[in-house]
Write an enzyme that holds these catalytic residues in place. Sequence first.
Site, PDB file in Angstrom:
ATOM      1  N   HIS A 182       1.098  -0.811  -0.295  1.00 11.11           N
ATOM      2  CA  HIS A 182      -0.032   0.363  -0.142  1.00 11.11           C
ATOM      3  C   HIS A 182       0.819   1.262  -0.146  1.00 11.11           C
ATOM      4  O   HIS A 182       0.427   2.142  -0.202  1.00 11.11           O
ATOM      5  CB  HIS A 182      -1.120   0.434   1.217  1.00 11.11           C
ATOM      6  CG  HIS A 182      -0.156   0.610   2.780  1.00 11.11           C
ATOM      7  ND1 HIS A 182       0.221  -0.738   3.189  1.00 11.11           N
ATOM      8  CD2 HIS A 182      -0.400   1.488   3.028  1.00 11.11           C
ATOM      9  CE1 HIS A 182       0.917   0.477   4.381  1.00 11.11           C
ATOM     10  NE2 HIS A 182       0.550   1.130   4.297  1.00 11.11           N
TER      11      HIS A 182
HETATM   12  C1  UD1 Z   1      -1.779   5.856   5.543  1.00  3.80           C
HETATM   13  C2  UD1 Z   1      -0.832   6.306   5.878  1.00  3.80           C
HETATM   14  C3  UD1 Z   1       0.393   5.728   5.699  1.00  3.80           C
HETATM   15  C4  UD1 Z   1       0.128   4.285   6.854  1.00  3.80           C
HETATM   16  C5  UD1 Z   1      -1.497   3.858   5.912  1.00  3.80           C
HETATM   17  C6  UD1 Z   1      -2.139   2.462   6.634  1.00  3.80           C
HETATM   18  C7  UD1 Z   1      -0.398   9.024   5.464  1.00  3.80           C
HETATM   19  C8  UD1 Z   1      -0.066  10.396   4.978  1.00  3.80           C
HETATM   20  N1  UD1 Z   1      -0.430   8.114   5.175  1.00  3.80           N
HETATM   21  O1  UD1 Z   1      -2.188   6.151   3.878  1.00  3.80           O
HETATM   22  O2  UD1 Z   1       1.498   6.176   6.737  1.00  3.80           O
HETATM   23  O3  UD1 Z   1       1.114   2.470   6.723  1.00  3.80           O
HETATM   24  O4  UD1 Z   1      -2.408   4.996   5.927  1.00  3.80           O
HETATM   25  O5  UD1 Z   1      -3.092   2.075   5.739  1.00  3.80           O
HETATM   26  O6  UD1 Z   1      -1.118   9.268   6.777  1.00  3.80           O
HETATM   27  N2  UD1 Z   1      -8.760   4.772   0.399  1.00  3.80           N
HETATM   28  C9  UD1 Z   1     -10.501   4.171   0.273  1.00  3.80           C
HETATM   29  N3  UD1 Z   1     -10.886   4.045   1.770  1.00  3.80           N
HETATM   30  C10 UD1 Z   1     -10.644   4.769   2.498  1.00  3.80           C
HETATM   31  C11 UD1 Z   1      -9.452   4.993   3.068  1.00  3.80           C
HETATM   32  C12 UD1 Z   1      -8.679   4.773   2.063  1.00  3.80           C
HETATM   33  O7  UD1 Z   1     -10.250   4.060  -0.555  1.00  3.80           O
HETATM   34  O8  UD1 Z   1     -10.822   4.016   3.815  1.00  3.80           O
HETATM   35  C13 UD1 Z   1      -8.176   5.359  -0.563  1.00  3.80           C
HETATM   36  C14 UD1 Z   1      -8.201   6.632  -0.938  1.00  3.80           C
HETATM   37  O9  UD1 Z   1      -7.982   6.523  -2.278  1.00  3.80           O
HETATM   38  C15 UD1 Z   1      -7.205   7.530  -0.323  1.00  3.80           C
HETATM   39  C16 UD1 Z   1      -6.211   6.274  -0.676  1.00  3.80           C
HETATM   40  O10 UD1 Z   1      -7.149   4.864   0.063  1.00  3.80           O
HETATM   41  O11 UD1 Z   1      -7.238   8.181  -1.491  1.00  3.80           O
HETATM   42  C17 UD1 Z   1      -5.143   6.051   0.642  1.00  3.80           C
HETATM   43  O12 UD1 Z   1      -5.436   6.835   1.671  1.00  3.80           O
HETATM   44  P1  UD1 Z   1      -4.678   7.852   2.869  1.00  3.80           P
HETATM   45  O13 UD1 Z   1      -5.538   7.815   4.174  1.00  3.80           O
HETATM   46  O14 UD1 Z   1      -4.305   8.795   1.932  1.00  3.80           O
HETATM   47  O15 UD1 Z   1      -3.071   7.237   2.754  1.00  3.80           O
HETATM   48  P2  UD1 Z   1      -3.158   5.096   3.136  1.00  3.80           P
HETATM   49  O16 UD1 Z   1      -2.414   4.978   1.316  1.00  3.80           O
HETATM   50  O17 UD1 Z   1      -4.241   4.813   3.677  1.00  3.80           O
HETATM   51  N1  UDP Z   2      -4.116  -5.345   8.575  1.00  2.00           N
HETATM   52  C1  UDP Z   2      -5.591  -5.754   8.518  1.00  2.00           C
HETATM   53  N2  UDP Z   2      -5.887  -6.034   7.573  1.00  2.00           N
HETATM   54  C2  UDP Z   2      -5.338  -5.959   6.730  1.00  2.00           C
HETATM   55  C3  UDP Z   2      -4.389  -5.376   6.700  1.00  2.00           C
HETATM   56  C4  UDP Z   2      -3.259  -4.975   7.692  1.00  2.00           C
HETATM   57  O1  UDP Z   2      -5.899  -6.009  10.022  1.00  2.00           O
HETATM   58  O2  UDP Z   2      -6.274  -6.534   5.754  1.00  2.00           O
HETATM   59  C5  UDP Z   2      -3.383  -4.356   9.665  1.00  2.00           C
HETATM   60  C6  UDP Z   2      -1.881  -5.477  10.439  1.00  2.00           C
HETATM   61  O3  UDP Z   2      -1.857  -6.593  11.280  1.00  2.00           O
HETATM   62  C7  UDP Z   2      -0.849  -4.720  11.024  1.00  2.00           C
HETATM   63  C8  UDP Z   2      -1.691  -3.212  10.329  1.00  2.00           C
HETATM   64  O4  UDP Z   2      -2.878  -3.200   9.851  1.00  2.00           O
HETATM   65  O5  UDP Z   2      -1.806  -4.470  12.595  1.00  2.00           O
HETATM   66  C9  UDP Z   2      -0.779  -2.491   9.632  1.00  2.00           C
HETATM   67  O6  UDP Z   2      -1.628  -1.394   8.700  1.00  2.00           O
HETATM   68  P1  UDP Z   2      -0.874  -1.471   7.115  1.00  2.00           P
HETATM   69  O7  UDP Z   2       0.108  -1.882   6.809  1.00  2.00           O
HETATM   70  O8  UDP Z   2      -2.168  -0.293   6.838  1.00  2.00           O
HETATM   71  O9  UDP Z   2      -0.167   0.368   8.031  1.00  2.00           O
HETATM   72  P2  UDP Z   2       1.367   0.615   8.468  1.00  2.00           P
HETATM   73  O10 UDP Z   2       1.619  -0.197   9.972  1.00  2.00           O
HETATM   74  O11 UDP Z   2       2.166   0.300   7.057  1.00  2.00           O
HETATM   75  O12 UDP Z   2       1.423   2.326   8.746  1.00  2.00           O
END
Ligand code: UD1
Ligand code: UDP
Length: 387
Positions: free
Chosen positions: A222
């Site tokens: 992601h």
């Molecule tokens: C964010 C964090 C990242 C973390 C990740 C955990 C920042 C800058 N990044 O990244 O550090 O590892 O969360 O998962 O804060 N979207 C959906 N539904 C949702 C959420 C997101 O469709 O419920 C899609 C949207 O298209 C959105 C994209 O995901 O634009 C990115 O979401 P965003 O929260 O901006 O960043 P993450 O990639 O989730």
């Molecule tokens: N996780 C989850 N379901 C999923 C993918 C991840 O519950 O489908 C959990 C995972 O076990 C971990 C956390 O989400 O505890 C990690 O989140 P993510 O990879 O989104 O973000 P990051 O840790 O890189 O910020």
Amino acid sequence: MPHIKLINIVGARPQIIKASAISRAIRKHFSEDITEIIVHTGQHYDKEMSDIFFDELEIHKPHYNLGVGSAGHGRQTSLMITGVEEVLLKEKPDCVLLYGDTNSTLAGALAASKLHYPVIHIEAGLRSFNKTMPEELNRIMSDHSSTLLFAPTNSAFKNLMAEGFRPENSPPYTINNPKIYLTGDIMYDNTLFFAGLAEKKKANFLDQMSLVRNNYILITIHRDSNTDDLVRLKEIFVTLRTLAEEKDIILVMPLHPRTIVTLKNNLKDLYYELTHCNHIKVIPPVSFLEMILLEKNSRMIITDSGGVQKESHFFKKPCIVLRKETEWIELVNNGTAKLVDADPERIRFEFNNFMNSHSELEYPGFYGDGKTAEFILKEILLMFKKE
Ligand code: UD1
Ligand code: UDP
């Protein structure tokens, strides 16, 4: 001991999961001492990215949901700052608790520190030393707005010292006289607590998914460095698909909505191939208990996630990290996680190595004793006692 009001700020999936460790410890040990108010920025909002965790991990529903949603960094962060500020002015808490390195963390840090509420940062000190990562900027700025900083690893603690934080500071702690701690990791607390529960509550999950223990590889992708570079993303998926076919092993991919959006909009043919390949199961994000089962029973984990890297260690699984660098450097030094960037040759090399050398690997306890949340809460209470 004075009673304190603590604002717990969450927004992204991993923060909701982390908050469950703190909420549980408050319920179990400190319900007389701490009132917890949960503020959800709304950064993640799909059911499987947010609500599912509140339900499954028994966290109190957010007292406030700011409903910010997805947007560019500036707009998203500024809406969060405005929303958090309003809550702080209304609630007048004793302190504000933040996790990790997302835009929700940064917004909480800026809103609270500018109103002079003490900021407490859990997962402080982690550094990738790559400031092109949005998370790296969020980490640095959140740490430097904090009063109590809880570093989960030795390297994180040392990073804070290298940036001028002094372990010998004595109370009263303030933003100008912050206190740094070396703790364990609250996600290790969570893994210990939920692993047994996952086996009980989701006993049929692997069968329902037609997965055989130790005979599939778990993959999550992601990180923006992968999803926003289409050449790179394609190269990763094509390499993984080829390896799965060569080795005749299943790849399970609970993909983040960000990755699905990119595949569907910009790499349609690849998305079709992935979803029609016999060796690949592309599935929506799963619940934490389901994720634990997927991790625990996998043969190997391939990921760009911070949390999943660590969980690979908790479950003693080798891990290939689809990044150039990592904040969890002890995993790489231990030889059980390998940084491969997105280089097909390196992915192939480490994949083949790990398929062959499973039993020789060791997984020392880098992340505490499973009682980190309790330690953190005790220290927070002490700060108010000393004041
Ligand atoms: C964010 C964090 C990242 C973390 C990740 C955990 C920042 C800058 N990044 O990244 O550090 O590892 O969360 O998962 O804060 N979207 C959906 N539904 C949702 C959420 C997101 O469709 O419920 C899609 C949207 O298209 C959105 C994209 O995901 O634009 C990115 O979401 P965003 O929260 O901006 O960043 P993450 O990639 O989730
Ligand atoms: N996780 C989850 N379901 C999923 C993918 C991840 O519950 O489908 C959990 C995972 O076990 C971990 C956390 O989400 O505890 C990690 O989140 P993510 O990879 O989104 O973000 P990051 O840790 O890189 O910020």
